[in-house]
Design a protein around this motif. Structure first.
Motif, PDB file in Angstrom:
ATOM      1  N   PHE A 140       0.826  -1.216   0.000  1.00 55.25           N
ATOM      2  CA  PHE A 140       0.000   0.000   0.000  1.00 55.25           C
ATOM      3  C   PHE A 140       0.858   1.263   0.000  1.00 55.25           C
ATOM      4  CE2 PHE A 140      -2.150   3.265   2.643  1.00 55.25           C
ATOM      5  CZ  PHE A 140      -3.291   3.471   1.888  1.00 55.25           C
ATOM      6  N   LEU A 141       1.767   1.390   0.961  1.00 57.16           N
ATOM      7  CA  LEU A 141       2.620   2.577   1.034  1.00 57.16           C
ATOM      8  C   LEU A 141       3.554   2.656  -0.170  1.00 57.16           C
ATOM      9  CD1 LEU A 141       3.624   2.797   4.818  1.00 57.16           C
ATOM     10  CD2 LEU A 141       1.992   4.220   3.569  1.00 57.16           C
ATOM     11  N   GLN A 142       4.067   1.526  -0.580  1.00 61.73           N
ATOM     12  CA  GLN A 142       4.978   1.508  -1.723  1.00 61.73           C
ATOM     13  C   GLN A 142       4.303   2.029  -2.986  1.00 61.73           C
ATOM     14  OE1 GLN A 142       6.266  -2.379  -3.241  1.00 61.73           O
ATOM     15  NE2 GLN A 142       8.359  -1.593  -3.315  1.00 61.73           N
ATOM     16  N   GLN A 143       3.034   1.680  -3.180  1.00 62.76           N
ATOM     17  CA  GLN A 143       2.318   2.158  -4.361  1.00 62.76           C
ATOM     18  C   GLN A 143       2.171   3.672  -4.341  1.00 62.76           C
ATOM     19  OE1 GLN A 143      -1.062   0.253  -6.128  1.00 62.76           O
ATOM     20  NE2 GLN A 143      -0.820  -1.567  -4.843  1.00 62.76           N
ATOM     21  N   TYR A 144       1.900   4.233  -3.181  1.00 65.06           N
ATOM     22  CA  TYR A 144       1.781   5.689  -3.092  1.00 65.06           C
ATOM     23  C   TYR A 144       3.133   6.361  -3.343  1.00 65.06           C
ATOM     24  CZ  TYR A 144      -3.068   6.388  -1.675  1.00 65.06           C
ATOM     25  OH  TYR A 144      -4.437   6.482  -1.669  1.00 65.06           O
ATOM     26  N   VAL A 145       4.181   5.826  -2.733  1.00 67.00           N
ATOM     27  CA  VAL A 145       5.513   6.398  -2.933  1.00 67.00           C
ATOM     28  C   VAL A 145       5.905   6.326  -4.407  1.00 67.00           C
ATOM     29  CG1 VAL A 145       7.957   6.095  -2.423  1.00 67.00           C
ATOM     30  CG2 VAL A 145       6.289   5.964  -0.570  1.00 67.00           C
ATOM     31  N   LYS A 146       5.604   5.211  -5.044  1.00 64.74           N
ATOM     32  CA  LYS A 146       5.921   5.041  -6.466  1.00 64.74           C
ATOM     33  C   LYS A 146       5.162   6.036  -7.331  1.00 64.74           C
ATOM     34  CE  LYS A 146       6.000   1.531 -10.116  1.00 64.74           C
ATOM     35  NZ  LYS A 146       5.676   0.112 -10.452  1.00 64.74           N
ATOM     36  N   SER A 147       3.919   6.329  -6.969  1.00 67.28           N
ATOM     37  CA  SER A 147       3.105   7.246  -7.776  1.00 67.28           C
ATOM     38  C   SER A 147       3.640   8.669  -7.762  1.00 67.28           C
ATOM     39  CB  SER A 147       1.646   7.232  -7.291  1.00 67.28           C
ATOM     40  OG  SER A 147       1.536   7.840  -6.015  1.00 67.28           O
ATOM     41  N   ILE A 148       4.413   9.027  -6.745  1.00 61.24           N
ATOM     42  CA  ILE A 148       4.986  10.376  -6.669  1.00 61.24           C
ATOM     43  C   ILE A 148       5.901  10.640  -7.861  1.00 61.24           C
ATOM     44  CG2 ILE A 148       6.489  11.898  -5.320  1.00 61.24           C
ATOM     45  CD1 ILE A 148       5.429  10.573  -2.798  1.00 61.24           C
ATOM     46  N   GLN A 149       6.501   9.589  -8.371  1.00 63.00           N
ATOM     47  CA  GLN A 149       7.438   9.731  -9.488  1.00 63.00           C
ATOM     48  C   GLN A 149       6.769  10.262 -10.751  1.00 63.00           C
ATOM     49  OE1 GLN A 149       9.297   5.894  -9.958  1.00 63.00           O
ATOM     50  NE2 GLN A 149      10.032   5.835  -7.839  1.00 63.00           N
ATOM     51  N   THR A 150       5.452  10.112 -10.857  1.00 59.23           N
ATOM     52  CA  THR A 150       4.724  10.620 -12.031  1.00 59.23           C
ATOM     53  C   THR A 150       4.390  12.105 -11.891  1.00 59.23           C
ATOM     54  OG1 THR A 150       2.531  10.030 -11.149  1.00 59.23           O
ATOM     55  CG2 THR A 150       3.725   8.339 -12.386  1.00 59.23           C
ATOM     56  N   GLU A 151       4.825  12.696 -10.774  1.00 58.62           N
ATOM     57  CA  GLU A 151       4.637  14.125 -10.486  1.00 58.62           C
ATOM     58  C   GLU A 151       3.169  14.561 -10.512  1.00 58.62           C
ATOM     59  OE1 GLU A 151       7.162  16.371 -13.061  1.00 58.62           O
ATOM     60  OE2 GLU A 151       9.002  15.580 -12.182  1.00 58.62           O
ATOM     61  N   PRO A 152       2.307  13.840  -9.789  1.00 57.41           N
ATOM     62  CA  PRO A 152       0.924  14.302  -9.648  1.00 57.41           C
ATOM     63  C   PRO A 152       0.853  15.362  -8.556  1.00 57.41           C
ATOM     64  CG  PRO A 152       1.219  12.339  -8.366  1.00 57.41           C
ATOM     65  CD  PRO A 152       2.563  12.643  -8.999  1.00 57.41           C
ATOM     66  N   ARG A 153      -0.300  15.925  -8.339  1.00 56.33           N
ATOM     67  CA  ARG A 153      -0.509  16.814  -7.201  1.00 56.33           C
ATOM     68  C   ARG A 153      -1.434  16.163  -6.170  1.00 56.33           C
ATOM     69  NH1 ARG A 153      -2.222  22.679  -8.569  1.00 56.33           N
ATOM     70  NH2 ARG A 153      -1.272  23.024  -6.532  1.00 56.33           N
ATOM     71  N   LEU A 154      -2.186  15.170  -6.626  1.00 52.77           N
ATOM     72  CA  LEU A 154      -3.197  14.561  -5.772  1.00 52.77           C
ATOM     73  C   LEU A 154      -3.428  13.131  -6.260  1.00 52.77           C
ATOM     74  CD1 LEU A 154      -6.476  16.448  -4.853  1.00 52.77           C
ATOM     75  CD2 LEU A 154      -6.426  13.995  -5.147  1.00 52.77           C
ATOM     76  N   VAL A 155      -3.392  12.161  -5.343  1.00 50.67           N
ATOM     77  CA  VAL A 155      -3.559  10.756  -5.702  1.00 50.67           C
ATOM     78  C   VAL A 155      -4.631  10.140  -4.801  1.00 50.67           C
ATOM     79  CG1 VAL A 155      -2.414   8.544  -6.074  1.00 50.67           C
ATOM     80  CG2 VAL A 155      -1.089  10.667  -6.247  1.00 50.67           C
ATOM     81  N   HIS A 156      -5.592   9.461  -5.424  1.00 51.98           N
ATOM     82  CA  HIS A 156      -6.706   8.856  -4.686  1.00 51.98           C
ATOM     83  C   HIS A 156      -6.675   7.351  -4.875  1.00 51.98           C
ATOM     84  CE1 HIS A 156     -11.237   8.211  -4.009  1.00 51.98           C
ATOM     85  NE2 HIS A 156     -10.682   8.457  -2.844  1.00 51.98           N
TER      86      HIS A 156
END
Length: 288
Positions: A97-113
């Motif tokens: 769960f946490l790893q998926q969120y950390v990985k998504s930061i690399q796509t440079e979003p501003r908000l992830v749901h």
């Protein structure tokens, strides 16, 4: 680097904290976990014990502040720019769960749901309405969430700190306050990255209490819509009421003989979500 922020009020937060602690131990990224107790009667001794471990922070309000205010207080204590808000009565579905969120930061979003899930196991009768509503309306596929991407729930939401402060500014404490944040996301044209990373929603209120909370949230929603704070087309009940407002007096007269039977259904063993829709429509905007 990620700050996990958890507002709590009379919740047993220990299972969530233990799972998060285990998952972050497998990451190279620094993750802090902050819990803000909003004037609970008490926290479990297990929760208090784990909160003394390294990497945890605990704060407490002596007077109940409400979830929106508590989220702002948590944000003020976060030392990292990325915030992950989680409700205290949730538990990650995925072991990464946490790893998926950390990985998504690399796509440079501003908000992830990440989404929300409810167990298939039918709960006791007194909790059926909350469970049925959650499975029918809140638990949505990734494809479905992307149809209306601005609609988010802060019970499982990762967001940049400054963006959250902007979106959560001057929001009162009421059930359903996520609607105001969702409306502001849409108005500002902010792109939301939806991912398949849900949490189990574990906290189910008794049906009569949940029904009261829904009607109160509708009352506040209508007031916000009426003064221009909230868009009138954000949710289905608003869209229908706004389009057919001239018919509402007639609808209420026709529906009135059925409303007590509808309420009995909603707090009973087999609540109908269609009945809930009609019941809420009857009350929406009534005697505001």
């Amino acid at each position: 680097m990620l700050s996990v922020l958890i507002p709590t009020h009379n919740d047993d937060v220990q299972p969530l904290l233990m799972e998060l602690d285990q998952q972050r131990s497998e990451l190279d990224t620094a993750v802090e976990i902050i819990v803000w107790d909003d004037a609970s009667d008490q926290l479990t001794s297990e929760s208090l014990q784990i909160l003394t471990s390294p990497g945890f922070k605990q704060f407490r309000s002596e007077k109940n502040q409400g979830r929106s205010t508590t989220r702002n207080l948590l944000t003020g204590k976060a030392k990292y720019d990325w915030l992950l808000f989680l409700d205290a009565d949730t538990l990650p579905v995925n072991p990464d769960f946490l790893q998926q969120y950390v990985k998504s930061i690399q796509t440079e979003p501003r908000l992830v749901h990440g989404g929300i899930s409810y167990s298939e196991q039918v709960p006791d009768k007194e909790y059926r309405l909350r469970w049925a509503y959650g499975r029918r309306r809140e638990m949505q596929t990734l494809e479905r969430r992307n149809v209306n991407p601005h609609l988010v729930m802060t019970g499982n939401l990762m967001i940049q700190k400054q963006l959250f402060l902007d979106l959560n500014k001057d929001i009162g404490n009421f059930y359903g306050d996520d609607l105001l944040i969702s409306d502001r996301i849409r108005k500002k044209g902010i792109e939301v990255l939806h991912i398949e990373n849900p949490v189990w929603h574990l906290g189910l209120e008794p049906s009569d209490l949940y029904l009261s909370k829904l009607l109160e949230s509708d009352r506040v929603r209508y007031a916000l819509e009426s003064d221009g704070t909230l868009s009138p087309d954000l949710t289905r009940i608003q869209q229908f009421h706004h389009r057919y407002k001239w018919l509402m007096p007639f609808y209420r007269v026709c529906y009135a003989p059925w409303k007590e039977g509808a309420r009995r259904n909603l707090i009973g063993e087999n609540p109908s979500i269609r009945t809930l829709d009609l019941y809420r429509l009857y009350h929406y905007g009534k005697n505001i």
